[in-house]
Design an enzyme around this catalytic site. Structure first.
Site, short mmCIF file in Angstrom:
data_model
loop_
_atom_site.label_atom_id
_atom_site.label_comp_id
_atom_site.label_asym_id
_atom_site.label_seq_id
_atom_site.Cartn_x
_atom_site.Cartn_y
_atom_site.Cartn_z
CD GLN A 1 -3.09 -1.08 2.07
OE1 GLN A 1 -3.52 0.00 2.45
NE2 GLN A 1 -3.58 -2.23 2.47
CG ASP B 1 3.18 -3.43 8.05
OD1 ASP B 1 2.29 -2.56 8.03
OD2 ASP B 1 3.18 -4.41 7.28
CE LYS C 1 2.51 1.98 6.73
NZ LYS C 1 2.24 0.62 7.21
CB ALA D 1 7.04 5.56 11.23
CG PHE E 1 13.30 6.47 7.15
CD1 PHE E 1 12.01 6.65 6.70
CD2 PHE E 1 14.21 5.80 6.33
CE1 PHE E 1 11.61 6.18 5.46
CE2 PHE E 1 13.83 5.32 5.09
CZ PHE E 1 12.53 5.51 4.65
CD GLU F 1 -0.57 -0.69 5.49
OE1 GLU F 1 -0.25 -1.79 5.93
OE2 GLU F 1 0.22 0.25 5.33
CG ASP G 1 -0.57 -7.77 7.24
OD1 ASP G 1 -0.44 -8.78 6.56
OD2 ASP G 1 -0.21 -6.64 6.86
CD GLU H 1 12.22 -5.59 8.08
OE1 GLU H 1 13.25 -4.90 8.05
OE2 GLU H 1 11.20 -5.31 7.41
N1 LIG Z 1 10.07 3.38 10.01
C1 LIG Z 1 10.56 2.85 8.91
N2 LIG Z 1 11.64 3.33 8.33
C2 LIG Z 1 12.16 2.79 7.20
N3 LIG Z 1 11.66 1.72 6.61
C3 LIG Z 1 10.57 1.17 7.15
C4 LIG Z 1 9.97 1.70 8.32
N4 LIG Z 1 8.91 0.94 8.63
C5 LIG Z 1 8.86 -0.02 7.69
N5 LIG Z 1 9.84 0.12 6.81
C6 LIG Z 1 10.14 -0.75 5.68
O1 LIG Z 1 9.19 -0.56 4.67
C7 LIG Z 1 8.78 -1.79 4.14
C8 LIG Z 1 7.29 -1.82 3.99
O2 LIG Z 1 6.70 -1.35 5.16
P1 LIG Z 1 5.31 -1.90 5.65
O3 LIG Z 1 5.46 -3.32 6.00
O4 LIG Z 1 4.81 -0.95 6.67
O5 LIG Z 1 4.47 -1.75 4.32
P2 LIG Z 1 3.24 -2.57 3.81
O6 LIG Z 1 2.74 -1.90 2.58
O7 LIG Z 1 2.29 -2.77 4.90
O8 LIG Z 1 3.89 -3.92 3.41
P3 LIG Z 1 3.12 -5.27 3.22
O9 LIG Z 1 1.92 -4.97 2.45
O10 LIG Z 1 4.12 -6.13 2.54
O11 LIG Z 1 2.78 -5.73 4.60
C9 LIG Z 1 9.28 -2.87 5.09
O12 LIG Z 1 10.08 -3.75 4.39
C10 LIG Z 1 10.09 -2.17 6.12
O13 LIG Z 1 11.38 -2.69 6.19
MN LIG Z 2 1.89 -4.55 5.96
#
Ligand SMILES: Nc1ncnc2c1ncn2[C@@H]1O[C@H](COP(=O)(O)OP(=O)(O)OP(=O)(O)O)[C@@H](O)[C@H]1O
Ligand SMILES: [Mn+2]
Length: 522
Positions: A215, A423, A231, A334, A336, A252, A403, A408
């Site tokens: 997303q 996430d 987000k 969030a 980084f 989300e 979910d 990590e």
């Molecule tokens: N605070 C952050 N800073 C940098 N990178 C981040 C942070 N939070 C998450 N990420 C990275 O961003 C990627 C995607 O984040 P997230 O899981 O929130 O997205 P998502 O769209 O929900 O993914 P999915 O649909 O696969 O669950 C992850 O691989 C994670 O390593």
């Molecule tokens: Mn996710």
């Protein structure tokens, strides 16, 4: 006649009074001396059953705990959690069986202070072991992590990488450098407060789309190399997960990311990056700061609001556009993570991952001994990893996050390190439903850290605030407060109680094992 009649009546009254007094005396004697004439019905239903003989000293704490625990053995909820909701005991989890949850709610009406669990925590470790041996449990249910916490070395990224942190380093740099092997930040960290303040107030210099994930997410650049993962708000707080949405197609929620950070911190995990809410100006802070691919998805809606949809695999099209109201947009920011160059992360498949298929089931849903399997596989066979998954299960159950497909860790800390909580956008979707299957890791392994259990008991019993109150207070300082719809806060307290009942249930049952002679030390 008149006089005589009166005397007769007086005599009668006297007789009745004497009989009443005698009967009352008899009753009192019976209760005091336990003569057994009154049977059970005179003992109040909530009264404690006191063991007839209690040894003094060490044994008495043990007996007291045993009595209280055994008193709970037939509680409706306890049986319910074990017989129907625990895959390890009998049938696999049935997500459609809402009865499981309803019975839970019925039974929770009477205040339960979990004195049996409190007693259990007061036992000496040899007493806990004795209880476990009696029940043929190989593994302890509650692992004592206090001593381990004191002893363990906890180097930071800067120590491991031998980087000298200059006094003029930026706040995010300082934060990254102090991330340590066992937590993202220490309790009461001033750097966290500072990061939140900067993400709320600093000007936005640049906005780009983050690739990866399903997303829309934006990378926000601020001055001084501060970066945040954004987000956007898509719905009002009251919008619940659509009944026909799978957890993996659910939208989300930006507020879930904010609330999850606060919850992670309140539970003492400190494994989630700091997250804040902020109101953005669509024109000056997004449109004018975007470029290329992202910029080309901006448009003006029929009601003259500026909108965009970005490019991603789910909900990135005109019919799912994110629009200003009229020119304001709320979102979560969030802090980084450190760059992959400084501290690369390792992505692990979650052992209790759902199938992510409309019809297929995962192994843990059908194998009652799934945890025994996981316990033997590295990295779950040593150090803190399995305990971290138990914490994550409690955390995800409290927020209703289904979910958790991967998690990590930072590579430079090796395997004996904390699991990142990332996430949480799909949490806080169903305030009136408690998804017990999220607790499967905890209920199948029957395992919890002592510190986590104590924290949950404290939020349930006091002293101090209930979890919902602590959350309300913690989130009240956020710029887009209130962060959660009230029913979600009510759900938190209700779910704490469900976790505690699950642990009580675990303490009462034996463990399936090939080698029941082998009893692990606590
Ligand atoms: N605070 C952050 N800073 C940098 N990178 C981040 C942070 N939070 C998450 N990420 C990275 O961003 C990627 C995607 O984040 P997230 O899981 O929130 O997205 P998502 O769209 O929900 O993914 P999915 O649909 O696969 O669950 C992850 O691989 C994670 O390593
Ligand atoms: Mn996710």
């Amino acid at each position: 006649m008149f006089r005589g009649g009166l005397k007769l009546r007086e005599r009668l009254v006297l007789c009745v009074s004497v009989i009443t007094v005698l009967f009352t005396l008899l009753l009192v004697m019976d209760i005091q001396m336990d003569l057994g004439m009154t049977k059970k019905h005179l003992v109040p239903s909530h009264g404690r059953v006191i063991a007839p003989v209690q040894k003094e000293g060490l044994e008495s704490a043990y007996n007291s705990f045993r009595n209280r625990l055994l008193q709970k053995t037939h509680s409706g909820l306890s049986t319910n959690v074990s017989k129907e909701s625990l895959p390890s005991e009998t049938a696999p989890l049935d997500p459609k069986n809402t009865n499981q949850i309803n019975v839970v709610h019925e039974a929770t009406k009477e205040m339960d202070n979990f004195e049996d669990l409190v007693d259990y925590l007061d036992l000496e470790s040899h007493e806990r072991k004795k209880f476990r041996v009696d029940l043929f449990r190989v593994h302890p249910v509650v692992v004592d992590d206090a001593n381990e916490k004191k002893r363990r070395p906890n180097p930071s990224i800067s120590e491991i990488k031998k980087i000298n942190v200059e006094s003029n380093a930026t706040t995010l740099e300082k934060f990254h450098m102090q991330i340590s092997k066992h937590e993202l930040y220490p309790e009461g960290s001033a750097l966290v407060d500072e990061l939140l303040r900067l993400m709320q107030t600093e000007p936005i210099l640049h906005v780009a789309q983050k690739t990866g994930g399903t997303q829309l997410k934006l990378i926000i650049d601020y001055p001084n190399e501060l970066q945040a993962l954004f987000k956007p708000m898509r719905f009002p707080r009251e919008q619940q997960t659509l009944p026909n949405h799978f957890y993996f197609t659910d939208y989300e929620r930006h507020n879930a990311e904010i609330a999850a950070f606060h919850l992670d911190r309140l539970l003492g995990f400190r494994r989630a990056m700091p997250v804040t809410g902020r109101l953005l100006n669509m024109t000056t802070e997004l449109y004018q700061r975007a470029e290329g691919d992202l910029l080309s998805t901006f448009f003006v809606s029929p009601s003259d609001n500026l909108c965009f949809h970005g490019k991603c695999s789910y909900y990135c099209d005109t019919s799912h556009a994110i629009c200003g109201n009229p020119d304001k947009l709320e979102g979560s920011f969030a802090a980084f993570l450190p760059s992959g160059k400084l501290a690369p992360t390792k992505v692990w498949r979650h052992p209790w991952r759902r199938s992510y298929h409309k019809r297929r089931k995962a192994q843990w849903e059908t194998d009652p001994n799934y945890c025994q399997l996981v316990r033997d596989i590295p990295p779950y066979d040593e150090h803190r990893r399995l305990y971290d998954l138990m914490d994550m299960s409690v955390f995800d159950f409290l927020i209703g996050n289904m979910d958790r497909h991967h998690y990590e860790t930072f590579k430079l800390f090796g395997n004996d390190t904390f699991t990142l909580h990332l996430d949480h956008g799909r949490g806080f979707g169903k305030p009136f439903h408690d998804e017990i299957s999220i607790l499967a890791p905890l209920l199948q392994c029957c395992l919890i850290r002592r510190s986590t259990l104590e924290t949950l008991i404290r939020f349930h019993n006091g002293p101090g605030l209930k979890l919902s109150e602590a959350m309300r207070e913690s989130m009240s300082r956020d710029p887009v407060a209130p962060i959660l719809w009230e029913p979600h806060l009510v759900a938190l307290d209700r779910r704490v109680e469900i976790v505690l009942k699950g642990i009580r249930d675990c303490l009462q049952k034996s463990e399936p094992s090939e080698d029941s002679n082998k009893i692990e030390d606590v």
